[in-house]
Design a protein around this motif. Structure first.
Motif, PDB file in Angstrom:
ATOM      1  N   ARG A   1       0.380  -1.431   0.132  1.00 20.40           N
ATOM      2  CA  ARG A   1      -0.299   0.185  -0.124  1.00 20.40           C
ATOM      3  C   ARG A   1       0.798   1.576  -0.037  1.00 20.40           C
ATOM      4  O   ARG A   1       0.103   2.187  -0.862  1.00 20.40           O
ATOM      5  CB  ARG A   1      -1.099  -0.146   1.770  1.00 20.40           C
ATOM      6  CG  ARG A   1      -2.000  -0.970   1.799  1.00 20.40           C
ATOM      7  CD  ARG A   1      -3.148  -1.251   2.301  1.00 20.40           C
ATOM      8  NE  ARG A   1      -2.148  -1.183   3.710  1.00 20.40           N
ATOM      9  CZ  ARG A   1      -1.924  -1.217   4.840  1.00 20.40           C
ATOM     10  NH1 ARG A   1      -2.908  -2.836   4.211  1.00 20.40           N
ATOM     11  NH2 ARG A   1      -1.911  -1.391   5.375  1.00 20.40           N
TER      12      ARG A   1
ATOM     13  N   ARG B   1       1.152   3.633  -3.053  1.00 15.60           N
ATOM     14  CA  ARG B   1       0.128   4.178  -4.102  1.00 15.60           C
ATOM     15  C   ARG B   1       0.906   5.509  -3.092  1.00 15.60           C
ATOM     16  O   ARG B   1       0.038   6.128  -4.236  1.00 15.60           O
ATOM     17  CB  ARG B   1      -0.739   3.253  -3.647  1.00 15.60           C
ATOM     18  CG  ARG B   1      -2.307   3.726  -4.053  1.00 15.60           C
ATOM     19  CD  ARG B   1      -3.211   3.169  -3.946  1.00 15.60           C
ATOM     20  NE  ARG B   1      -4.633   4.081  -4.689  1.00 15.60           N
ATOM     21  CZ  ARG B   1      -5.530   3.545  -4.801  1.00 15.60           C
ATOM     22  NH1 ARG B   1      -5.848   2.099  -3.956  1.00 15.60           N
ATOM     23  NH2 ARG B   1      -6.722   3.738  -4.107  1.00 15.60           N
ATOM     24  N   TRP B   2       0.717   5.094  -1.952  1.00 15.57           N
ATOM     25  CA  TRP B   2       0.714   6.804  -1.300  1.00 15.57           C
ATOM     26  C   TRP B   2       2.088   8.083  -2.290  1.00 15.57           C
ATOM     27  O   TRP B   2       1.788   9.031  -2.344  1.00 15.57           O
ATOM     28  CB  TRP B   2       0.854   6.719   0.148  1.00 15.57           C
ATOM     29  CG  TRP B   2       0.459   5.726   0.928  1.00 15.57           C
ATOM     30  CD1 TRP B   2      -1.515   5.659   0.384  1.00 15.57           C
ATOM     31  CD2 TRP B   2      -0.066   4.982   2.094  1.00 15.57           C
ATOM     32  NE1 TRP B   2      -1.868   4.856   1.185  1.00 15.57           N
ATOM     33  CE2 TRP B   2      -1.902   4.288   2.060  1.00 15.57           C
ATOM     34  CE3 TRP B   2       0.651   5.407   3.005  1.00 15.57           C
ATOM     35  CZ2 TRP B   2      -1.972   3.880   3.129  1.00 15.57           C
ATOM     36  CZ3 TRP B   2       0.968   3.875   3.851  1.00 15.57           C
ATOM     37  CH2 TRP B   2      -0.417   3.269   3.927  1.00 15.57           C
ATOM     38  N   TRP B   3       2.799   7.446  -2.075  1.00 11.43           N
ATOM     39  CA  TRP B   3       4.282   7.987  -2.330  1.00 11.43           C
ATOM     40  C   TRP B   3       4.372   8.374  -3.578  1.00 11.43           C
ATOM     41  O   TRP B   3       4.547   9.738  -4.585  1.00 11.43           O
ATOM     42  CB  TRP B   3       5.327   6.847  -2.812  1.00 11.43           C
ATOM     43  CG  TRP B   3       6.558   7.335  -3.326  1.00 11.43           C
ATOM     44  CD1 TRP B   3       7.390   8.400  -2.327  1.00 11.43           C
ATOM     45  CD2 TRP B   3       6.831   7.571  -4.117  1.00 11.43           C
ATOM     46  NE1 TRP B   3       8.650   8.324  -2.940  1.00 11.43           N
ATOM     47  CE2 TRP B   3       8.215   7.877  -4.614  1.00 11.43           C
ATOM     48  CE3 TRP B   3       6.973   7.367  -5.767  1.00 11.43           C
ATOM     49  CZ2 TRP B   3       8.870   9.163  -5.288  1.00 11.43           C
ATOM     50  CZ3 TRP B   3       7.503   7.495  -6.630  1.00 11.43           C
ATOM     51  CH2 TRP B   3       8.547   8.028  -6.643  1.00 11.43           C
TER      52      TRP B   3
ATOM     53  N   GLN C   1       0.641   8.658  -5.314  1.00 13.62           N
ATOM     54  CA  GLN C   1      -0.075   9.845  -5.219  1.00 13.62           C
ATOM     55  C   GLN C   1       0.277  11.402  -5.034  1.00 13.62           C
ATOM     56  O   GLN C   1       0.419  12.404  -5.827  1.00 13.62           O
ATOM     57  CB  GLN C   1      -1.025   9.977  -4.548  1.00 13.62           C
ATOM     58  CG  GLN C   1      -1.816   8.528  -4.858  1.00 13.62           C
ATOM     59  CD  GLN C   1      -2.874   8.294  -3.834  1.00 13.62           C
ATOM     60  OE1 GLN C   1      -2.776   8.491  -2.740  1.00 13.62           O
ATOM     61  NE2 GLN C   1      -3.922   7.711  -4.127  1.00 13.62           N
TER      62      GLN C   1
ATOM     63  N   SER D   1      -0.958   5.627  -8.663  1.00 12.33           N
ATOM     64  CA  SER D   1      -1.648   6.191  -7.989  1.00 12.33           C
ATOM     65  C   SER D   1      -2.460   5.796  -7.748  1.00 12.33           C
ATOM     66  O   SER D   1      -3.562   6.049  -7.315  1.00 12.33           O
ATOM     67  CB  SER D   1      -1.618   7.951  -8.084  1.00 12.33           C
ATOM     68  OG  SER D   1      -2.297   7.952  -9.420  1.00 12.33           O
TER      69      SER D   1
ATOM     70  N   ASP E   1      -3.007  -0.666  -5.825  1.00 11.85           N
ATOM     71  CA  ASP E   1      -1.689  -1.369  -5.244  1.00 11.85           C
ATOM     72  C   ASP E   1      -1.609  -2.537  -6.550  1.00 11.85           C
ATOM     73  O   ASP E   1      -2.457  -2.650  -6.550  1.00 11.85           O
ATOM     74  CB  ASP E   1      -2.260  -1.891  -4.487  1.00 11.85           C
ATOM     75  CG  ASP E   1      -2.560  -0.262  -2.858  1.00 11.85           C
ATOM     76  OD1 ASP E   1      -2.310   0.640  -3.243  1.00 11.85           O
ATOM     77  OD2 ASP E   1      -3.802  -1.234  -2.245  1.00 11.85           O
TER      78      ASP E   1
END
Length: 265
Positions: free
Chosen positions: A38, A41-43, A45, A84, A87
């Motif tokens: 996960r 994905r934050w990175w 975005q 983004s 996952d």
């Protein structure tokens, strides 16, 4: 002056974000914790926001598993864009592993590296991809085998679908689901992007990475459309070459619809 300040801002944002999340990802990788899937994905975005990539999604990722996403490939930015919205893990050519910075980031994101020119390793590499699929991970395949100029979809390599075939014996109901996915760079600074400006987004293989990277960072503000088509069930009775052609057609349809502004938003 403004362009130089923007480049400084983007690189500073990249360093701060990466250094902040790096220890967490390393620990998660060491422990095998699910956050390792996960966190990228934050990175992605945040990096899309920092660079100025505005991602718009048409359709949705399939809930079926095992799931192989098959997409056209325009640029290194495709990784940020797709990373983004879901996952996912990517399949990349083995040379990427040795690239400065990008290769290191790819390893942190658990990218699957393949040597496409060495046929003797094909079975082993397909087995690694299939094991990821069977574990429930969503794998992204760029079936053109290289990047394009963003105006068209090049022919798909059907041999790259071998991982789907390799996963069939252990797949639930004997099926792997293949979902066509189109990536289209459609706007710059809020204006429609025609063929003349699309080289800002596209990264054909003969263009040096460094100058292209700086140009993207300097210009920024790119609109990107991600188009999910319906997933196609693939089983033991499926013809790999016919499936590859069908997926190619769906990806091309999605790209053309996005470039022509024909998407249903």
């Amino acid at each position: 002056m403004i362009a130089a300040l923007r480049i400084v801002f983007v690189f500073a944002g990249f360093l701060l974000l990466t250094l902040a999340l790096l220890p967490v990802q390393l620990i998660a990788l060491g422990l095998g914790h699910s956050v390792m899937q996960r966190l990228p994905r934050w990175w992605h975005q945040m990096m899309c926001r920092i660079i100025g990539l505005r991602v718009r999604v048409n359709g949705r990722i399939s809930s079926e598993r095992p799931l192989l996403l098959v997409a056209n490939h325009v640029s290194w930015k495709d990784i940020l864009v797709l990373g983004s919205v879901a996952d996912v893990v990517f399949i990349a050519k083995s040379e990427v592993r040795g690239w400065p910075v990008l290769g290191w980031l790819a390893r942190l994101q658990r990218t699957i590296f393949v040597e496409r020119e060495e046929r003797r390793k094909t079975g082993m590499q397909a087995s690694e991809v299939s094991s990821r699929l069977l574990s429930g991970e969503v794998v992204v395949l760029f079936a053109e085998g290289t990047t394009s100029d963003g105006n068209r979809v090049m022919p798909f390599n059907s041999s790259l679908f071998g991982a789907a075939s390799a996963a069939l014996p252990l797949a639930p109901e004997g099926k792997v689901h293949i979902q066509p996915l189109s990536i289209a760079y459609t706007g710059i600074h809020g204006m429609p992007m025609g063929r003349y400006h699309r080289p800002v987004a596209g990264w054909p293989g003969d263009v040096a990475l460094g100058p292209h990277l700086l140009r993207v960072i300097r210009d920024g503000a790119l609109d990107v459309d991600v188009v999910f088509s319906d997933a196609i069930p693939f089983d033991a009775s499926s013809d790999r070459k016919k499936t590859a052609r069908l997926v190619e057609v769906r990806v091309r349809e999605g790209l053309n619809a996005a470039l022509r502004g024909k998407l249903n938003r």
